[in-house]
Design a protein around this motif. Structure first.
Motif, PDB file in Angstrom:
ATOM      1  N   VAL A 185     -91.340  94.976 -51.702  1.00 34.75           N
ATOM      2  CA  VAL A 185     -91.571  96.415 -51.820  1.00 34.75           C
ATOM      3  C   VAL A 185     -91.724  96.988 -50.420  1.00 34.75           C
ATOM      4  CG1 VAL A 185     -93.075  98.231 -52.737  1.00 34.75           C
ATOM      5  CG2 VAL A 185     -92.768  96.108 -54.026  1.00 34.75           C
TER       6      VAL A 185
ATOM      7  N   TYR B 100     -82.328  97.022 -53.589  1.00 41.96           N
ATOM      8  CA  TYR B 100     -83.578  97.714 -53.873  1.00 41.96           C
ATOM      9  C   TYR B 100     -83.372  98.916 -54.786  1.00 41.96           C
ATOM     10  CZ  TYR B 100     -85.700  94.993 -50.136  1.00 41.96           C
ATOM     11  OH  TYR B 100     -86.157  93.951 -49.360  1.00 41.96           O
ATOM     12  N   HIS B 101     -84.302  99.083 -55.724  1.00 41.93           N
ATOM     13  CA  HIS B 101     -84.457 100.351 -56.421  1.00 41.93           C
ATOM     14  C   HIS B 101     -85.155 101.316 -55.455  1.00 41.93           C
ATOM     15  CE1 HIS B 101     -83.665  98.209 -60.227  1.00 41.93           C
ATOM     16  NE2 HIS B 101     -84.527  97.302 -59.800  1.00 41.93           N
TER      17      HIS B 101
ATOM     18  N   SER C  67     -88.070  98.951 -54.013  1.00 43.93           N
ATOM     19  CA  SER C  67     -88.583  97.769 -54.702  1.00 43.93           C
ATOM     20  C   SER C  67     -87.450  96.910 -55.242  1.00 43.93           C
ATOM     21  CB  SER C  67     -89.489  98.190 -55.867  1.00 43.93           C
ATOM     22  OG  SER C  67     -89.913  97.065 -56.610  1.00 43.93           O
TER      23      SER C  67
ATOM     24  N   HIS D  52     -88.117  94.929 -57.621  1.00 41.78           N
ATOM     25  CA  HIS D  52     -88.509  94.850 -59.030  1.00 41.78           C
ATOM     26  C   HIS D  52     -88.458  96.238 -59.656  1.00 41.78           C
ATOM     27  CE1 HIS D  52     -89.946  90.850 -57.978  1.00 41.78           C
ATOM     28  NE2 HIS D  52     -90.674  91.384 -57.007  1.00 41.78           N
TER      29      HIS D  52
ATOM     30  N   MET E  99     -89.521  99.707 -61.310  1.00 43.39           N
ATOM     31  CA  MET E  99     -90.677 100.587 -61.130  1.00 43.39           C
ATOM     32  C   MET E  99     -90.889 101.408 -62.388  1.00 43.39           C
ATOM     33  SD  MET E  99     -90.320 102.096 -57.241  1.00 43.39           S
ATOM     34  CE  MET E  99     -88.565 101.987 -56.887  1.00 43.39           C
TER      35      MET E  99
ATOM     36  N   THR F  26     -95.859 101.909 -60.489  1.00 42.75           N
ATOM     37  CA  THR F  26     -96.350 100.608 -60.951  1.00 42.75           C
ATOM     38  C   THR F  26     -95.225  99.592 -60.809  1.00 42.75           C
ATOM     39  OG1 THR F  26     -97.931 101.608 -62.476  1.00 42.75           O
ATOM     40  CG2 THR F  26     -97.269  99.328 -62.914  1.00 42.75           C
ATOM     41  N   ILE F  27     -95.526  98.495 -60.118  1.00 45.66           N
ATOM     42  CA  ILE F  27     -94.548  97.452 -59.838  1.00 45.66           C
ATOM     43  C   ILE F  27     -95.206  96.102 -60.060  1.00 45.66           C
ATOM     44  CG2 ILE F  27     -93.033  96.410 -58.100  1.00 45.66           C
ATOM     45  CD1 ILE F  27     -93.047  99.169 -56.675  1.00 45.66           C
TER      46      ILE F  27
END
Length: 258
Positions: A31, A54-55, A71, A73, A75, A97-98
């Motif tokens: 992140v 990445y997002h 991120s 991952h 989100m 929130t991740i």
């Protein structure tokens, strides 16, 4: 799941895009909390960031301020803006929130010249941040507040304390507002793992040879909730990007949570 989180004031994401992509490829954080992206949402280089794996969630503003979260991952529950002042239109705060963590990217006001309206805004913004941190603590979700706080917590974080004493980054009321937030029960990650270390900086001004002379300030920080502090494994400052061509005046700071 372990998580490596970095914060970086990039001082215009489009102007530094090559440096940002190189660093993402080499350091590979999970992140990244970005500040001072200096672009509107539709101008953010989303395609290039997504191609790097990445997002991206963006809270932009034309020419000034702006924060983003990158991120690897997914989100969820993305929220924009610091609660407490509906009239505040400056893009300085966002959360997501991740992987079970609530992560915030923040760009705290500089506050200069002090005293003055800009300093009053800084202190009011910090009071709002304190109230919001209380709300997060009451919610019980583990969280991390990361970003450019524009605060040197102590004289150990300034290359020349006497010359900075009247600056908004170092004034007693700025430091008192910082302590009020920390004293809610938060942990400042770098100092928790590097107590007493001097000469460790995250910002060097462009002017007057500050970088080659290592005349820096430590103003980019992570504040961790008790649950996050219990999982803190490492925290450090990566000076490499500051030495690059067309560098930001800040360099990345990172933590690793077990």
């Amino acid at each position: 799941m372990g998580l490596r989180i970095a914060t970086w004031n990039v001082n215009s994401v489009r102007a530094r895009l090559g440096n940002v992509l190189d660093w993402l490829g080499g350091f590979a954080p999970d992140v990244v909390l970005l500040q001072e992206i200096k672009c509107q949402d539709h101008d953010f280089p989303r395609l290039e960031i997504e191609a790097a794996g990445y997002h991206a969630a963006v809270h932009g503003q034309k020419s000034y301020n702006g924060v983003a979260i990158l991120s690897r991952h997914p989100m969820s529950d993305i929220s924009l803006g610091l609660p407490g002042d509906a009239a505040d239109e400056q893009a300085r705060y966002m959360e997501a929130t991740i992987a079970g963590w609530r992560l915030a990217s923040l760009y705290l006001p500089n506050g200069n010249p002090a005293p003055g309206d800009k300093f009053d805004y800084k202190l009011a913004w910090m009071a709002r941040l304190e109230r919001h941190a209380r709300t997060l603590l009451a919610g019980g979700v583990p969280f991390v507040l990361g970003g450019d706080f524009n605060i040197c917590p102590t004289d150990d974080d300034v290359y020349d304390p006497p010359s900075w004493r009247g600056d908004a980054l170092c004034r007693p009321d700025s430091r008192a507002a910082w302590r009020a937030i920390v004293n809610l029960g938060l942990t400042e990650a770098f100092r928790a793992l590097h107590p007493g270390e001097k000469g460790r900086y995250s910002f060097w001004d462009y002017q007057a040879g500050a970088w080659p002379r290592d005349e820096g300030l430590r103003i980019d920080h992570f504040l961790l909730s008790p649950q996050a502090a219990d999982r803190l494994h490492s925290c450090d400052i990566d000076k490499g990007p500051r030495g690059r061509e067309k560098a930001s005046d800040h360099t990345p700071v990172w933590i690793e949570l077990d």
